[in-house]
Structure formats: structure tokens, C-alpha cells
Design a protein around this motif. Structure first.
Motif, short mmCIF file in Angstrom:
data_model
loop_
_atom_site.label_atom_id
_atom_site.label_comp_id
_atom_site.label_asym_id
_atom_site.label_seq_id
_atom_site.Cartn_x
_atom_site.Cartn_y
_atom_site.Cartn_z
N GLN A 174 1.65 -1.98 5.83
CA GLN A 174 1.41 -0.61 6.30
C GLN A 174 1.62 0.40 5.16
N ALA A 175 2.54 0.11 4.27
CA ALA A 175 2.77 1.01 3.12
C ALA A 175 1.50 1.11 2.27
N VAL A 176 0.86 -0.01 2.06
CA VAL A 176 -0.36 0.00 1.23
C VAL A 176 -1.49 0.71 1.99
N LEU A 177 -1.57 0.44 3.28
CA LEU A 177 -2.60 1.10 4.10
C LEU A 177 -2.39 2.63 4.08
N ASP A 178 -1.15 3.06 4.21
CA ASP A 178 -0.87 4.51 4.19
C ASP A 178 -1.20 5.11 2.82
N SER A 179 -0.91 4.35 1.79
CA SER A 179 -1.22 4.82 0.44
C SER A 179 -2.73 4.99 0.30
N GLN A 180 -3.48 4.03 0.82
CA GLN A 180 -4.95 4.12 0.71
C GLN A 180 -5.47 5.33 1.49
N GLN A 181 -4.89 5.56 2.67
CA GLN A 181 -5.34 6.70 3.48
C GLN A 181 -5.03 8.02 2.75
N ILE A 217 -15.33 -3.37 8.12
CA ILE A 217 -14.49 -4.54 7.78
C ILE A 217 -13.06 -4.20 8.18
N PRO A 218 -12.54 -4.84 9.24
CA PRO A 218 -11.25 -4.43 9.80
C PRO A 218 -10.11 -4.42 8.77
N LYS A 219 -9.20 -3.45 8.94
CA LYS A 219 -8.02 -3.44 8.07
C LYS A 219 -6.74 -2.97 8.76
N GLN A 220 -6.84 -2.31 9.93
CA GLN A 220 -5.62 -1.97 10.66
C GLN A 220 -4.99 -3.28 11.14
N ILE A 221 -3.65 -3.28 11.27
CA ILE A 221 -2.94 -4.54 11.55
C ILE A 221 -3.48 -5.26 12.79
N ASP A 222 -3.59 -4.51 13.90
CA ASP A 222 -4.05 -5.19 15.13
C ASP A 222 -5.51 -5.62 15.01
N ASP A 261 7.11 -8.97 11.06
CA ASP A 261 7.51 -7.57 10.97
C ASP A 261 7.68 -7.14 9.51
N PHE A 262 8.26 -8.04 8.73
CA PHE A 262 8.46 -7.73 7.30
C PHE A 262 7.10 -7.54 6.61
N GLN A 263 6.17 -8.45 6.87
CA GLN A 263 4.83 -8.32 6.26
C GLN A 263 4.16 -7.04 6.72
N LYS A 264 4.33 -6.69 8.02
CA LYS A 264 3.73 -5.46 8.54
C LYS A 264 4.23 -4.24 7.78
N THR A 308 -11.23 -5.72 -0.86
CA THR A 308 -10.05 -6.59 -0.79
C THR A 308 -9.42 -6.48 0.59
N ARG A 309 -9.09 -7.62 1.13
CA ARG A 309 -8.30 -7.67 2.35
C ARG A 309 -7.14 -8.63 2.13
N THR A 310 -6.03 -8.36 2.82
CA THR A 310 -4.86 -9.23 2.73
C THR A 310 -4.54 -9.72 4.14
N PHE A 311 -4.47 -11.02 4.30
CA PHE A 311 -4.34 -11.62 5.64
C PHE A 311 -3.03 -12.41 5.75
N PRO A 312 -2.43 -12.41 6.96
CA PRO A 312 -1.34 -13.38 7.21
C PRO A 312 -2.01 -14.72 7.51
N THR A 313 -1.63 -15.76 6.78
CA THR A 313 -2.46 -16.98 6.84
C THR A 313 -2.49 -17.61 8.23
N ASN A 314 -1.42 -17.40 9.02
CA ASN A 314 -1.48 -18.03 10.36
C ASN A 314 -1.99 -17.07 11.43
N GLY A 315 -2.49 -15.91 11.02
CA GLY A 315 -3.17 -15.03 11.98
C GLY A 315 -2.34 -13.90 12.52
N LYS A 316 -1.02 -13.89 12.30
CA LYS A 316 -0.14 -12.82 12.82
C LYS A 316 0.79 -12.37 11.71
N PHE A 317 0.86 -11.06 11.49
CA PHE A 317 1.80 -10.52 10.50
C PHE A 317 3.22 -10.61 11.06
#
Ligand code: GLY
Ligand code: MN
Ligand code: MN
Length: 528
Positions: free
Chosen positions: A369-376, A506-511, A362-365, A351-360
Motif C-alpha cells: 500500500q505504501a508503494v501504491l500511495d506513492s504512485q498515486q 490492469i488491476p493493482k488495488q489489493i482486493d 497483512d505485512f505484505q499489504k 509492473t505488478r507485484t503479486f503474492p504468490t499464493n493469491g492473498k497478501f
């Protein structure tokens, strides 16, 4: 030639009797009422002559090097008993049209097979005579594969049987071919009933897979004076459980196949991202993206390993949004849960979650990031000897902490994490780790103590997939959170040296996600 047909027809009748279709026959006859196929003997003879021999090419499956060890482990658990593992029957979609056939995963695991050839086949582990030299050398069983012979041009089924006839479905594997492909001893399915009944030894069957085969086994049990149904159900459940638990640790072939599935899944996500910019705002654009992924699953593999989830905006918090009827909007978060099942029938689950216009934003980030940290945190808890429960608790702690930080959790973190609390689960009500393999939720028939409560071992492959699901109708959260769903799901192999992300490509970090989206959008624009 006519003599050959007569012999084959006798075999066919015996097979029909063995399979006892019974009540289905009337329905099948009625379906045949729409056929205007000629019935004359001269037609039958004409159809049976003048064909070039079409011997299909036979290659030994790579899995054939691995199935002997799998079968030996199964046999060792049930010495002296006959084990019956059916492939299953095609499921009727309507009338004479079936759904695409996929054999039962236990059958695939022990035979290495996995094609439409095998519908109706049955693997039998026949117990070795305890006084034989083979038994003294340690052999517990002989694996025997009961299959339908080819319905090639030496048979009337060739053109009469739309399920097996090669005039209809193309060349199929029969006894000789399947023996060469799998390395297993093969027998005509017409002989199955006799083979099961021959000596009255105790039998176990994977009962859910093919009711016809379970019926034959129960019939034999009755005729051999062994009528205790409750005991049989217990026996059969033990076999099902063992066959599920045995798949927990993957061999080298399986790990290789899951890696292929993950690589193909990456290509599927690439294709979605190429399509995404042109899909935004279009009616049913979730379906457009589903099509982009599913096309790759057919090109690169067998198909999808489960129904693709394309969930934009307010659909994203719906855990299994598979309708995919929505419009992908601009500036939304888009959750995509998808996996390619390769030809060996192993699947990925990403599963990946994308910002539809290509850029997160700040609120979305912040939420992402909370979910990414949880996964780590879950990944760091995944150690040899730890349990799935440890992964679960590590993921949940991060989620509870962030919800508290954001002022959403109505109690403090420790109270929420306590068994009596669990308020954070309102926003993450599902599990966050499961075995992965032939089934997306592999080993699902295992006992609790062999699954959640069992120590993680090298060779296990599993997902880690925390999320945050803020439903649109949730009045317990500030409005800006409503209608947002984030899940990040990766596939992990446990090794002697600790866990490995096998979907690290499969990329998942924000940048990285933003760069990946930009690259694929550019490729998509070029192709338009
Ligand atoms: N795709 C189903 C799951 O993630 O478990
Ligand atoms: Mn999953
Ligand atoms: Mn998934």
C-alpha cells in the motif's frame, strides 16, 4: 531473362560498392565455404525461370497519414541542410545468423516502417532549392527513402543471398512497395552515395545507427572540403537530440498504438497468472512465467518491448532481474515487469507485484500500500506545466514518510528529502518516471532541460513506477523486510484535462489483484 539478371547484377555490384563492406568480405567468403550450392550457368538460368510472379500485397500504413507532419517539423528545424537517418544493419549473432532486425527508432518514427525489409535503408531529407516555388510555398525538404530493391526471382540474389533473397526470407518490400506503404519517394540504395554528394550542402546524420552510412557522409564531407570533424559531431548530435525530443508528445496514432500495447500486455499478465499456481516450487519457474508472457507478446505483437523481469522473493529487489532462473516460492512477493511491443513497435511498460499464493499477508499489504500511495501521489503531481521532477518528489515523499513510520529511516523525513540527505533512496535508488513510446525509455537522447526539467505537455506518455527494494543482504533493516521487492508501474497519458492512467484495466488495488489472481488461477486449472 538472362539479360534481366545481368542488369540486376550490375545494380547489385554498384550497391555493394556503395555499402563498402570492406573487411567483412573475407569473413563472408569463409562462411560461404560451407555451401555446396551449384555454380553452373545452366543452374543459374534454371533457377531464374518458371516462377509465377509473386507480387506481395501492398497496404498503405496507417502511420503514413502522420509522418508528413513529423517530417515537416524535422525539416523546419534544419532548413537548407541534408538530413540522413539510417535504419541500421542487422547485428550478427554468429557467422551468417543475425539477431532479429529492428530499425532504429528515429527511422521508424519518420517513415512509419518497422520490419526486417528495411535493414540497410536510409531516409534522406533532401533540402528544397530555396528559389523554387515549393520553397516559397513553405516546403523545406523532400523525404527520400533509399532502399534495396527486391531480391525476387528476376535476380540471382533470390537464391544466393540469405539476408535479402526471397527464396530464403520470403517476399520483401522493394522500391515500389515501400513507396506505396509509406507515401514516400523511394530510390535504390545503390544511388545513395551520389545523392549525398551531389551539391556539397551541409549534412547531418544520425551517426550512431549505421557506421557504414556515417562513413559515407564523412567521406562526402571530406571531398566537399568540409573536414571539421568536431563541428560535424556537434551537428550530428543536434540532429539526434532533436529527433529524440520531437517524440515527446505523441500524435493520435501513437497514443492508439500504445493503448494496443497496454491491452496486449494485460493479456500477457493474464497468461502468467493462469500458469502461476502450477509453477510454484518448480525448478526455474521464473522462466516458466517468462515463457507465458513472451508467448503472448509474439501472438499479439512483434515481441517484448524489453527483456521480461520475473523476480520472486529475494530476486524482486534486484532492479533488472532478467535472468529469471529462480524458483517461484509459496507466500512470496513476485515482481513482474513486462511489456508487449506491438507490430508498429510501440511498447507498454507495466509492473505488478503479486503474492504468490493469491492473498497478501497483512505485512505484505502494508508495504504494497505504501508503494501504491506513492504512485498515486506521483499521479496527482502530474499536471500540464508540472515537471518529471515534481512527480519524482511527490513519490519520494510518501516513501520517506512510510520508511520513517516503520522506524527504518535513520533521519527525519525532511532531512532525508533534502538534497544533502536522501537516505530513503537506499531503498528506491532508481528513477520513477520516464517517457514511453517506440523505446521503453523513449526520448532518451533529449537534453536535461527538455526532459526532467521540462514542463509536462498534453500528448506525453510516461510511466510512474515507484517501488521499495529491501535487499536480502541489507543489515540496516529488520529481518522481516529482507528479500522483498515491490514495484507498481503504470503508463500515463497527459491530456488537456490532466493525466489518464492508460493501464487502468490492469488491476493493482489489493482486493482487485487478489480477485484477478483467483479468476486467472481458476481459468488455468480448467485448461490443465
Ligand atoms: N522496464 C524498464 C523500466 O521500467 O524502466
Ligand atoms: Mn519503466
Ligand atoms: Mn518497467
Amino acid at each position: 531473362m538472362a539479360d534481366v539478371i545481368t542488369e540486376q547484377d550490375k545494380e547489385y555490384e554498384a550497391r555493394e560498392a556503395a555499402m563498402a563492406p570492406g573487411d567483412d568480405q573475407d569473413m563472408a567468403d569463409r562462411v560461404n565455404n560451407r555451401s555446396l550450392r551449384p555454380q553452373s550457368q545452366s543452374f543459374v538460368e534454371f533457377m531464374s525461370t518458371g516462377w509465377d510472379d509473386n507480387e506481395p500485397e501492398i497496404e498503405r500504413y496507417e502511420s503514413a497519414a502522420y509522418t508528413p507532419a513529423r517530417l515537416a517539423a524535422l525539416g523546419a528545424a534544419f532548413p537548407g541542410e541534408r538530413l540522413v537517418i539510417p535504419a541500421g544493419q542487422p547485428k550478427v549473432r554468429n557467422n551468417d545468423c543475425d539477431y532479429k532486425f529492428r530499425p532504429d527508432s528515429a527511422f521508424i518514427y519518420y517513415t512509419g516502417l518497422g520490419e526486417d525489409y528495411e535493414a540497410g535503408s536510409v531516409l534522406v531529407l533532401d533540402p528544397t532549392d530555396l528559389d523554387s516555388p515549393e520553397a516559397k510555398a513553405g516546403q523545406t525538404h523532400t523525404a527520400q527513402l533509399f532502399v534495396a530493391p527486391r531480391a525476387n526471382h528476376y535476380t540471382t540474389d533470390f537464391f544466393e543471398d540469405p539476408h535479402y533473397g526471397e527464396y530464403w526470407v520470403g517476399p520483401r518490400a522493394g522500391l515500389k512497395e515501400m513507396a506505396a506503404m509509406t507515401g514516400l519517394e523511394t530510390h535504390d540504395i545503390a544511388r545513395l552515395s551520389d545523392a549525398l554528394a551531389k551539391d556539397g550542402v551541409r549534412m547531418r546524420v544520425i551517426a550512431k545507427t549505421d557506421p557504414q552510412i556515417t562513413g559515407i557522409v564523412n567521406e562526402v564531407r571530406l571531398t566537399t572540403g568540409d573536414p571539421d570533424r568536431v563541428e560535424h559531431e556537434g551537428d550530428d548530435n543536434k540532429l539526434l537530440e532533436f529527433a529524440s525530443e520531437q517524440r515527446k508528445c505523441k500524435d493520435a496514432y501513437e497514443v492508439g498504438e500504445i493503448r494496443k500495447a497496454v491491452a496486449a500486455t494485460k493479456l500477457g499478465f493474464d497468461n502468467i497468472l493462469r500458469k502461476l499456481p502450477s509453477a510454484i516450487g518448480k525448478p526455474r519457474s521464473e522462466r516458466m512465467l517468462e515463457g507465458a508472457f513472451n508467448a503472448i507478446s509474439r501472438e499479439e505483437g512483434n515481441e517484448v518491448g524489453y527483456d521480461t523481469i520475473i523476480a520472486s522473493g529475494a530476486h524482486a529487489p534486484i532492479l533488472h532481474w532478467e535472468r529469471n532462473t529462480g524458483v517461484v516460492g509459496d507466500n512470496e512477493l513476485l515482481l513482474i515487469d513486462a511489456g508487449v511491443e506491438v507490430d508498429s513497435l510501440y511498447t507498454a511498460d507495466i509492473t505488478r507485484t503479486f503474492p504468490t499464493n493469491g492473498k497478501f499477508t497483512d505485512f505484505q499489504k502494508r508495504l504494497y500500500q505504501a508503494v501504491l500511495d506513492s504512485q498515486q501521489a506521483g499521479f496527482e503531481a502530474a499536471k500540464v506545466g508540472a515537471t518529471y521532477s515534481d512527480i519524482h518528489h511527490a513519490c519520494m515523499r510518501v516513501i520517506a514518510e512510510r520508511l520513517h513510520e516503520w522506524g527504518i529511516l535513520p533521519v527525519d523525513v525532511e532531512e532525508s528529502l533534502s538534497p544533502e540527505g536522501q537516505q530513503h533512496r537506499r531503498w528506491l535508488a532508481c528513477g520513477v518516471a520516464h517517457h514511453l513510446g517506440l523505446d521503453v525509455h523513449d526520448c532518451a537522447q533529449a537534453r536535461y532541460e527538455s526532459y526532467q526539467g521540462a514542463p509536462i505537455e498534453p500528448g506525453m506518455v510516461f510511466t510512474i513506477e515507484p517501488g521499495l527494494y529491501f535487499r536480502e543482504d541489507d543489515l540496516m533493516i529488520p529481518e522481516e523486510y529482507r528479500g522483498i521487492g515491490i514495484r507498481i508501474e503504470d503508463d500515463v497519458l497527459m491530456t488537456e484535462n490532466g493525466p489518464e492512467w492508460i493501464s487502468a484495466g490492469i488491476p493493482k488495488q489489493i482486493d482487485e489483484v487478489e480477485a484477478w489472481m483467483a479468476q486467472m488461477a481458476a481459468e488455468g486449472a480448467q485448461n490443465r
